[in-house]
Every structure is written in C-alpha cells, then in structure tokens.
Design an enzyme around this catalytic site. Structure first.
Site, PDB file in Angstrom:
ATOM      1  N   LYS A  30       5.237   7.178  -1.330  1.00 54.23           N
ATOM      2  CA  LYS A  30       6.449   5.983  -1.841  1.00 54.23           C
ATOM      3  C   LYS A  30       6.467   5.980  -3.835  1.00 54.23           C
ATOM      4  O   LYS A  30       5.501   6.007  -3.764  1.00 54.23           O
ATOM      5  CB  LYS A  30       5.841   4.623  -1.074  1.00 54.23           C
ATOM      6  CG  LYS A  30       4.212   4.107  -1.182  1.00 54.23           C
ATOM      7  CD  LYS A  30       3.793   3.618  -2.724  1.00 54.23           C
ATOM      8  CE  LYS A  30       2.133   3.606  -3.162  1.00 54.23           C
ATOM      9  NZ  LYS A  30       2.248   3.171  -4.508  1.00 54.23           N
ATOM     10  N   ALA A  70      -4.286  11.059  -5.028  1.00 56.59           N
ATOM     11  CA  ALA A  70      -4.745   9.833  -5.781  1.00 56.59           C
ATOM     12  C   ALA A  70      -3.877  10.069  -6.774  1.00 56.59           C
ATOM     13  O   ALA A  70      -4.036  10.082  -7.728  1.00 56.59           O
ATOM     14  CB  ALA A  70      -6.714  10.638  -6.751  1.00 56.59           C
ATOM     15  N   ALA A 125       0.818   7.118  -2.567  1.00 50.46           N
ATOM     16  CA  ALA A 125       0.730   6.308  -1.241  1.00 50.46           C
ATOM     17  C   ALA A 125       0.322   7.878  -0.310  1.00 50.46           C
ATOM     18  O   ALA A 125       0.779   8.061   1.003  1.00 50.46           O
ATOM     19  CB  ALA A 125       1.163   5.172  -0.605  1.00 50.46           C
ATOM     20  N   GLY A 126       0.027   9.140  -0.712  1.00 50.59           N
ATOM     21  CA  GLY A 126      -0.272  10.457   0.006  1.00 50.59           C
ATOM     22  C   GLY A 126      -0.839  10.110   1.288  1.00 50.59           C
ATOM     23  O   GLY A 126      -0.987  10.407   2.438  1.00 50.59           O
ATOM     24  N   SER A 134      -2.180   7.770   2.188  1.00 46.53           N
ATOM     25  CA  SER A 134      -1.679   6.090   3.628  1.00 46.53           C
ATOM     26  C   SER A 134      -0.422   7.125   4.655  1.00 46.53           C
ATOM     27  O   SER A 134      -0.295   6.747   5.212  1.00 46.53           O
ATOM     28  CB  SER A 134      -0.675   5.266   3.026  1.00 46.53           C
ATOM     29  OG  SER A 134      -2.430   4.374   1.360  1.00 46.53           O
ATOM     30  N   ASP A 184      -1.642   0.121   2.671  1.00 47.01           N
ATOM     31  CA  ASP A 184       0.076   1.197   1.645  1.00 47.01           C
ATOM     32  C   ASP A 184       0.352   1.508   2.932  1.00 47.01           C
ATOM     33  O   ASP A 184       1.376   1.938   3.522  1.00 47.01           O
ATOM     34  CB  ASP A 184      -0.236   2.011   0.623  1.00 47.01           C
ATOM     35  CG  ASP A 184       0.025   1.329  -1.140  1.00 47.01           C
ATOM     36  OD1 ASP A 184       0.194  -0.235  -1.157  1.00 47.01           O
ATOM     37  OD2 ASP A 184      -0.949   2.236  -1.460  1.00 47.01           O
TER      38      ASP A 184
HETATM   39  O1  C5P Z   1      -6.593  -0.764   0.553  1.00 48.20           O
HETATM   40  P1  C5P Z   1      -6.549   0.800  -0.155  1.00 48.20           P
HETATM   41  O2  C5P Z   1      -8.204   0.820   0.557  1.00 48.20           O
HETATM   42  O3  C5P Z   1      -5.307   1.175  -0.342  1.00 48.20           O
HETATM   43  O4  C5P Z   1      -7.557  -0.138  -1.415  1.00 48.20           O
HETATM   44  C1  C5P Z   1      -7.754   0.779  -2.321  1.00 48.20           C
HETATM   45  C2  C5P Z   1      -8.517  -0.314  -3.394  1.00 48.20           C
HETATM   46  O5  C5P Z   1      -7.698  -0.457  -4.514  1.00 48.20           O
HETATM   47  C3  C5P Z   1      -9.357  -1.329  -3.015  1.00 48.20           C
HETATM   48  O6  C5P Z   1     -10.916  -1.291  -2.452  1.00 48.20           O
HETATM   49  C4  C5P Z   1      -9.120  -2.041  -4.168  1.00 48.20           C
HETATM   50  O7  C5P Z   1     -10.425  -2.844  -5.209  1.00 48.20           O
HETATM   51  C5  C5P Z   1      -8.271  -1.900  -4.983  1.00 48.20           C
HETATM   52  N1  C5P Z   1      -7.114  -3.156  -4.397  1.00 48.20           N
HETATM   53  C6  C5P Z   1      -6.469  -4.086  -4.591  1.00 48.20           C
HETATM   54  N2  C5P Z   1      -6.019  -5.269  -4.263  1.00 48.20           N
HETATM   55  C7  C5P Z   1      -4.799  -4.640  -3.335  1.00 48.20           C
HETATM   56  C8  C5P Z   1      -4.927  -3.313  -3.021  1.00 48.20           C
HETATM   57  C9  C5P Z   1      -5.593  -2.333  -3.607  1.00 48.20           C
HETATM   58  O8  C5P Z   1      -7.925  -4.619  -5.235  1.00 48.20           O
HETATM   59  N3  C5P Z   1      -4.035  -5.622  -3.236  1.00 48.20           N
END
Ligand code: C5P
Length: 307
Positions: A11, A103, A107-108, A110, A143
């Site tokens: 994405k 990284a 969103a790989g 995800s 994601d």
């Molecule tokens: O949800 P995900 O595991 O992808 O999020 C990874 C990190 O990115 C979270 O632990 C947080 O530190 C940050 N994040 C955030 N706000 C979001 C999505 C992600 O601060 N809406």
C-alpha cells in the site's frame, strides 16, 4: 485441501494525517490507502505444528532480522490467532515469497498477515466471514485490515477502521526504496518530538482527505499531486536526511509529485501514465539513490486466493 496460495498487495498512503498520541500508544489518524500492484505470496500446506520459511526480496543477510521465521513474524501470529478463534489446531507449513521490501512503509508484513489469514481460512476450512477476518486483522496490526480490503479505502482510528471507497482512475507510480528500513514507532516518536518542539504543525485536518478521494475518483494526476500529503514525511526526513535527495531525484526525473510512503523510507513518485512510469523508473534506477526501483499501479484488490 492440499496446498493453498494467497497474494496480498503493498500500500501507499496517498494522504496521511496524524493526530495526537492516544493513551494506548497509538496515534489517531485519517488516511487514504491505495493498494498497488506489488504483491507478496503466502503458500499454506498441511503440516504438523507451524513452520515458516521466507524467500524473495530482502530476506538474505540483514533481511533475516527484518523478516523472521518464528513467532515474531506477523504471519505466525496470524496463524495462531485464526486457529484459536476457529478452535482448530494450528498445523500448517507456511511459506512467504516476498516482493514487497520489509520495513519500507509499504505494509509488507501486513500484506503477508492478510494473505496468511485468507490462505489458512481456506486450508483449515474455518469458514470465517469477512467481518471475522477483519476483526482478527485489526488485532494483528493497524494496516492489516486494509491489506485484506485493498483498492482505495479511508482509514481511521489507528488505521484499522477501513471504509472502502470507489476509485475510478488508475494511477501509475514508481516506488523507490531509499536505504535501509525505518522503524515505524521511531518515525511516529520523531513526529511527536518535532511537534513538541514546535517544528512541525500538530493535528491535521481530517477533511483534507476529500480532495485526495476526488482526485482518485476522476483524476487527473496533477489534481492528485496537489492533494497528496503525509505527516510522517517530516519525521522520516529528520531521521533519514538522505530521503530529501531521494525525493528531489524523483522530482528531477519528472514525477508529477513525490512523497514518502507511510513511515518510509520508500519514495512514491506519481507518473502521468504507465509509459511515463517506465521511463522514470529507468532514470531513477540509474541515479544510484535507490536500493530498489519498481513500477506499480493502483488500485488493485486486497488479499485473495490465487487462481
Ligand atoms: O499497528 P502496528 O503494529 O503497525 O504499529 C506499529 C507501531 O507504530 C505502534 O506500536 C506505534 O508505535 C506506531 N503507530 C502509531 N499510531 C498508529 C499506528 C502505529 O503510533 N496509528
């Protein structure tokens, strides 16, 4: 069922407005997700317990840390979560074949988790509904629900609340991966720091997504270019100054507009059409600024079984 193959797309956040940090450690956000034609493949076969192998883009050398083959991998956690929720034993031999760099703000991980949910639902015959899968996806990561839905969608909450949006126009892009992966929490943390220091504005306007959606519906690329924005771009640039050079390289190569995708370090360069994207990709590959350059288009469907 013997072997099941599912694919899921990368994405680009064509619009990403980050609000304040919430009590739960996530940021409230409004985003416009676009699924693009760079796909990871997850193969699920019968097994005794869970095993996971990973091949493809960026999985050798340092990549081994970025794409682990144990419980740290979102695919593993997706398998465990689906098994618990469906009341089945988590038995499967899983293989991820990556095209989406890890990284990279694409969103790989995800995509892999979403593909695993779809593949294992079929392998185990769990018969999960779309709503069931979306609820599991939301538990796995912000994601992951979008990786299931694909197309164009508005994201709210921490990104996990997705509302599909009708998108009329095809858009063509060049994705340039600049340097090593960036940590998503580090980029969000840097945004908080920059905002606290008054160096970037706080609280984005949720209504700012509207022109992006209108441009994705009817074009032209110049309208989309004028409307795109990403609040995570400034912190990504602060952490990785070389990204500025990468954005400039994309503009100099003729991009209609260029922005950092998600938390970076991918640069998404918007093209006029497919031929323009191919020309731009060839030029950008020659600059030496990018580790990987790929042409993609969107929107494409979310995670689904390969036919
Ligand atoms: O949800 P995900 O595991 O992808 O999020 C990874 C990190 O990115 C979270 O632990 C947080 O530190 C940050 N994040 C955030 N706000 C979001 C999505 C992600 O601060 N809406």
């Amino acid at each position: 069922m013997s072997t099941v193959v599912a694919r899921a797309p990368a994405k680009v956040n064509v619009h990403l407005a980050v609000g304040p940090l919430r009590q739960d450690g996530f940021h409230e956000l409004r985003t416009v997700y676009l699924a693009v034609s760079l796909l990871d493949t997850v193969t699920a076969a019968p097994g005794d317990g869970l095993t996971l192998t990973v091949t493809g883009e960026g999985t050798g050398g340092r990549g081994a840390d970025l794409v682990p083959t144990d419980r740290r991998n979102l695919v593993w956690r997706a398998a465990e979560l689906l098994a618990v929720s469906a009341g089945v034993s988590p038995d499967a031999t899983l293989a991820i074949d990556k095209s989406i760099p890890a990284a990279a703000g694409l969103a790989g991980g995800s995509a892999d988790a979403a593909a695993a949910l779809v593949a294992l639902d079929a392998l185990w015959g769990t018969g999960a509904s779309r709503a069931d899968l979306l609820a599991l996806a939301a538990q796995l990561g912000s994601d992951v629900p979008f990786s299931l839905v694909g197309g164009v969608a508005l994201g709210a909450g921490r990104g996990e609340q997705v509302t599909p949006v009708l998108a009329g126009t095809r858009t063509d892009w060049v994705l340039g991966i600049a340097g090593e992966g960036l940590s998503t929490p580090a980029v969000y943390g840097e945004l908080d720091r920059l905002r606290a220091a008054g160096q970037v504005p706080g609280g984005a306007d949720p209504a700012a997504a509207d022109p992006v959606l209108a441009a994705l519906r009817s074009g032209p690329p110049a309208a989309l270019a004028a409307a795109m924005s990403n609040d995570l771009q400034a912190p990504a640039l602060a952490l990785r100054p070389g990204l500025g050079r990468a954005l400039r390289a994309a503009t100099e190569a003729g991009a209609v507009a260029a922005l950092v995708s998600g938390s970076g370090p991918t640069v998404a360069a918007l093209a006029d059409d497919e031929r323009h994207a191919s020309r731009m990709a060839a030029e950008l590959a020659g600059t030496g600024v990018f580790r990987t350059v790929a042409t993609v288009h969107g929107p494409v469907p979310g995670a689904r079984l390969a036919s």
